[in-house]
Design a protein around this motif. Structure first.
Motif, mmCIF file in Angstrom:
data_model
loop_
_atom_site.group_PDB
_atom_site.id
_atom_site.type_symbol
_atom_site.label_atom_id
_atom_site.label_comp_id
_atom_site.label_asym_id
_atom_site.label_seq_id
_atom_site.Cartn_x
_atom_site.Cartn_y
_atom_site.Cartn_z
ATOM 1 N N LEU A 148 77.796 17.115 30.676
ATOM 2 C CA LEU A 148 78.867 18.039 31.048
ATOM 3 C C LEU A 148 80.046 18.182 30.081
ATOM 4 O O LEU A 148 80.675 19.260 29.732
ATOM 5 C CB LEU A 148 79.183 17.856 32.377
ATOM 6 C CG LEU A 148 78.037 18.338 33.341
ATOM 7 C CD1 LEU A 148 78.641 17.652 34.521
ATOM 8 C CD2 LEU A 148 77.542 19.679 33.747
ATOM 9 N N LYS A 149 80.581 17.072 29.875
ATOM 10 C CA LYS A 149 81.689 16.945 28.872
ATOM 11 C C LYS A 149 81.396 17.609 27.397
ATOM 12 O O LYS A 149 81.927 18.414 26.956
ATOM 13 C CB LYS A 149 82.134 15.732 28.688
ATOM 14 C CG LYS A 149 82.834 14.806 29.946
ATOM 15 C CD LYS A 149 83.140 13.425 29.507
ATOM 16 C CE LYS A 149 83.949 13.016 30.700
ATOM 17 N NZ LYS A 149 84.466 11.536 30.436
ATOM 18 N N THR A 150 80.116 17.427 26.940
ATOM 19 C CA THR A 150 79.773 17.727 25.763
ATOM 20 C C THR A 150 79.669 19.418 25.872
ATOM 21 O O THR A 150 79.978 20.212 25.060
ATOM 22 C CB THR A 150 78.395 17.597 25.314
ATOM 23 O OG1 THR A 150 78.589 16.013 25.208
ATOM 24 C CG2 THR A 150 77.961 18.020 23.965
ATOM 25 N N ASP A 151 79.096 20.070 26.927
ATOM 26 C CA ASP A 151 78.998 21.533 27.266
ATOM 27 C C ASP A 151 80.507 21.860 27.312
ATOM 28 O O ASP A 151 80.673 23.259 26.713
ATOM 29 C CB ASP A 151 78.291 21.847 28.523
ATOM 30 C CG ASP A 151 76.602 21.188 28.489
ATOM 31 O OD1 ASP A 151 76.431 21.154 27.237
ATOM 32 O OD2 ASP A 151 76.211 21.249 29.402
ATOM 33 N N CYS A 152 81.393 21.261 28.068
ATOM 34 C CA CYS A 152 82.829 21.973 28.018
ATOM 35 C C CYS A 152 83.507 22.095 26.608
ATOM 36 O O CYS A 152 84.261 22.878 26.358
ATOM 37 C CB CYS A 152 83.541 21.008 28.969
ATOM 38 S SG CYS A 152 83.163 21.267 30.646
ATOM 39 N N GLU A 153 83.119 20.813 25.761
ATOM 40 C CA GLU A 153 83.663 20.817 24.514
ATOM 41 C C GLU A 153 83.171 22.197 23.789
ATOM 42 O O GLU A 153 83.872 22.777 23.102
ATOM 43 C CB GLU A 153 83.589 19.442 23.849
ATOM 44 C CG GLU A 153 84.334 18.439 24.474
ATOM 45 C CD GLU A 153 83.917 16.875 23.634
ATOM 46 O OE1 GLU A 153 83.125 17.051 22.819
ATOM 47 O OE2 GLU A 153 84.568 16.039 24.342
ATOM 48 N N VAL A 154 81.918 22.152 23.840
ATOM 49 C CA VAL A 154 81.217 23.151 22.978
ATOM 50 C C VAL A 154 81.644 24.859 23.356
ATOM 51 O O VAL A 154 81.913 25.652 22.595
ATOM 52 C CB VAL A 154 79.798 23.178 23.266
ATOM 53 C CG1 VAL A 154 79.112 24.278 22.437
ATOM 54 C CG2 VAL A 154 79.026 22.159 22.401
ATOM 55 N N THR A 155 81.955 24.906 24.680
ATOM 56 C CA THR A 155 82.268 25.988 25.390
ATOM 57 C C THR A 155 83.815 26.386 24.579
ATOM 58 O O THR A 155 84.041 27.769 24.493
ATOM 59 C CB THR A 155 82.428 26.028 26.727
ATOM 60 O OG1 THR A 155 81.084 25.770 26.944
ATOM 61 C CG2 THR A 155 82.937 27.348 27.507
ATOM 62 N N ASN A 156 84.568 25.276 24.729
ATOM 63 C CA ASN A 156 85.950 25.425 24.380
ATOM 64 C C ASN A 156 86.186 25.771 22.997
ATOM 65 O O ASN A 156 86.882 26.448 22.466
ATOM 66 C CB ASN A 156 86.722 24.172 24.604
ATOM 67 C CG ASN A 156 87.288 24.102 25.976
ATOM 68 O OD1 ASN A 156 87.175 25.171 26.819
ATOM 69 N ND2 ASN A 156 87.303 22.885 26.699
ATOM 70 N N LYS A 157 85.304 25.377 22.052
ATOM 71 C CA LYS A 157 85.139 25.560 20.669
ATOM 72 C C LYS A 157 84.618 26.778 20.314
ATOM 73 O O LYS A 157 85.361 27.897 19.649
ATOM 74 C CB LYS A 157 84.284 24.469 20.086
ATOM 75 C CG LYS A 157 84.803 22.997 19.964
ATOM 76 C CD LYS A 157 83.884 22.110 19.120
ATOM 77 C CE LYS A 157 84.448 20.671 19.056
ATOM 78 N NZ LYS A 157 83.619 19.818 18.366
ATOM 79 N N GLU A 158 83.428 27.289 21.042
ATOM 80 C CA GLU A 158 83.355 28.807 20.928
ATOM 81 C C GLU A 158 84.184 29.880 21.347
ATOM 82 O O GLU A 158 84.485 30.859 20.610
ATOM 83 C CB GLU A 158 82.071 28.819 21.754
ATOM 84 C CG GLU A 158 80.760 27.998 21.155
ATOM 85 C CD GLU A 158 79.550 28.242 22.060
ATOM 86 O OE1 GLU A 158 79.549 29.003 23.267
ATOM 87 O OE2 GLU A 158 78.463 28.073 21.883
ATOM 88 N N ARG A 159 85.132 29.213 22.460
ATOM 89 C CA ARG A 159 86.285 30.096 22.927
ATOM 90 C C ARG A 159 87.242 30.156 22.053
ATOM 91 O O ARG A 159 87.782 31.629 21.608
ATOM 92 C CB ARG A 159 86.417 29.685 24.161
ATOM 93 C CG ARG A 159 87.588 30.623 24.923
ATOM 94 C CD ARG A 159 88.227 29.843 26.084
ATOM 95 N NE ARG A 159 89.223 30.856 26.802
ATOM 96 C CZ ARG A 159 90.068 30.331 27.603
ATOM 97 N NH1 ARG A 159 89.952 28.858 28.074
ATOM 98 N NH2 ARG A 159 90.962 31.099 28.395
ATOM 99 N N LYS A 160 87.593 29.134 21.327
ATOM 100 C CA LYS A 160 88.548 29.234 20.274
ATOM 101 C C LYS A 160 88.118 29.977 19.214
ATOM 102 O O LYS A 160 88.952 30.508 18.602
ATOM 103 C CB LYS A 160 89.046 27.634 20.067
ATOM 104 C CG LYS A 160 90.151 27.688 18.869
ATOM 105 C CD LYS A 160 90.264 26.001 18.585
ATOM 106 C CE LYS A 160 91.644 26.161 17.573
ATOM 107 N NZ LYS A 160 91.791 24.594 17.396
ATOM 108 N N GLY A 161 87.013 29.738 18.520
ATOM 109 C CA GLY A 161 86.460 30.451 17.430
ATOM 110 C C GLY A 161 86.519 31.877 17.749
ATOM 111 O O GLY A 161 87.112 32.716 16.899
#
Length: 205
Positions: A148-161
């Protein structure tokens, strides 16, 4: 009214954070819109408070605790006390309840001894197996948490990008919007000036 409101207006990676004065102004505006009883009134989406229903015995005990009274009653511990000889030691009927109590105590202690023996023989393995099961559950929960933490990090990176990719375009559109609003204001001012000029000429005529 739902407690969760989907909104895509926030652009935290490209927008500047509000200043302290702006936050104070925002807070005051929000406070002005709130009702006076907002701190004591539940949200309409929340269910009504649960009213517990206790059994009469349980309610009696709760009332006793609330009154601060000492505990009384409970389990009769006299059955676990060693029996004493009756006053009339020569009477067989007087010894009968004492012998029954001694037999019950002996049976109870014998059962406890059997249980302790079984626990000593098999309890260790059962305890180790139980610990192993708990460790396996904990491992799975930790893995799920990590995923779940990894999914959150990926989502935040995608959102930032995604926000960084359109940052230039958004700023260009914002500038165009500001200029368009400025031109609209200029037209309105010019129209107002022209209207006043026409009124003055009409009055002069």
């Amino acid at each position: 009214m739902s407690l969760i409101i989907a909104s895509h207006d926030s652009l935290p990676y490209i927008e500047s954070a509000p200043t302290a004065s702006e936050l104070a102004t925002i807070t005051s505006l929000i406070t002005a819109e709130l009702s006076p009883d907002v701190s004591i009134t539940l949200h309409p989406s929340l269910p009504e408070a649960y009213e517990p229903r206790f059994t009469p015995l349980f309610q009696t005990e709760l009332d006793r605790v609330s009154r601060g009274e000492p505990f009384s009653g409970g389990i009769d511990l006299s059955r676990y006390e060693p029996p004493t000889a009756p006053e009339d030691a020569s009477s067989p009927s007087a010894w009968e309840p004492i012998l029954q109590s001694a037999y019950v105590s002996s049976s109870h202690l014998s059962t406890r001894l059997t249980n302790l023996s079984l626990l000593s023989e098999f309890g260790k393995n059962a305890w180790l197996i139980h610990n192993s099961q708990l460790e396996e559950i904990l491992k799975k929960l930790e893995e799920e948490l990590m995923n779940l933490k990894t999914d959150c990090e990926v989502t935040n990176k995608e959102r930032k990008g995604a926000q960084k990719d359109v940052e230039v375009e958004l700023k260009r559109l914002e500038d165009r919007w500001k200029k368009a609003v400025g031109r609209v204001l200029e037209v309105e001012l010019a129209s107002e000036g022209l209207r006043r000029e026409i009124l003055e000429k009409q009055r002069a005529a």
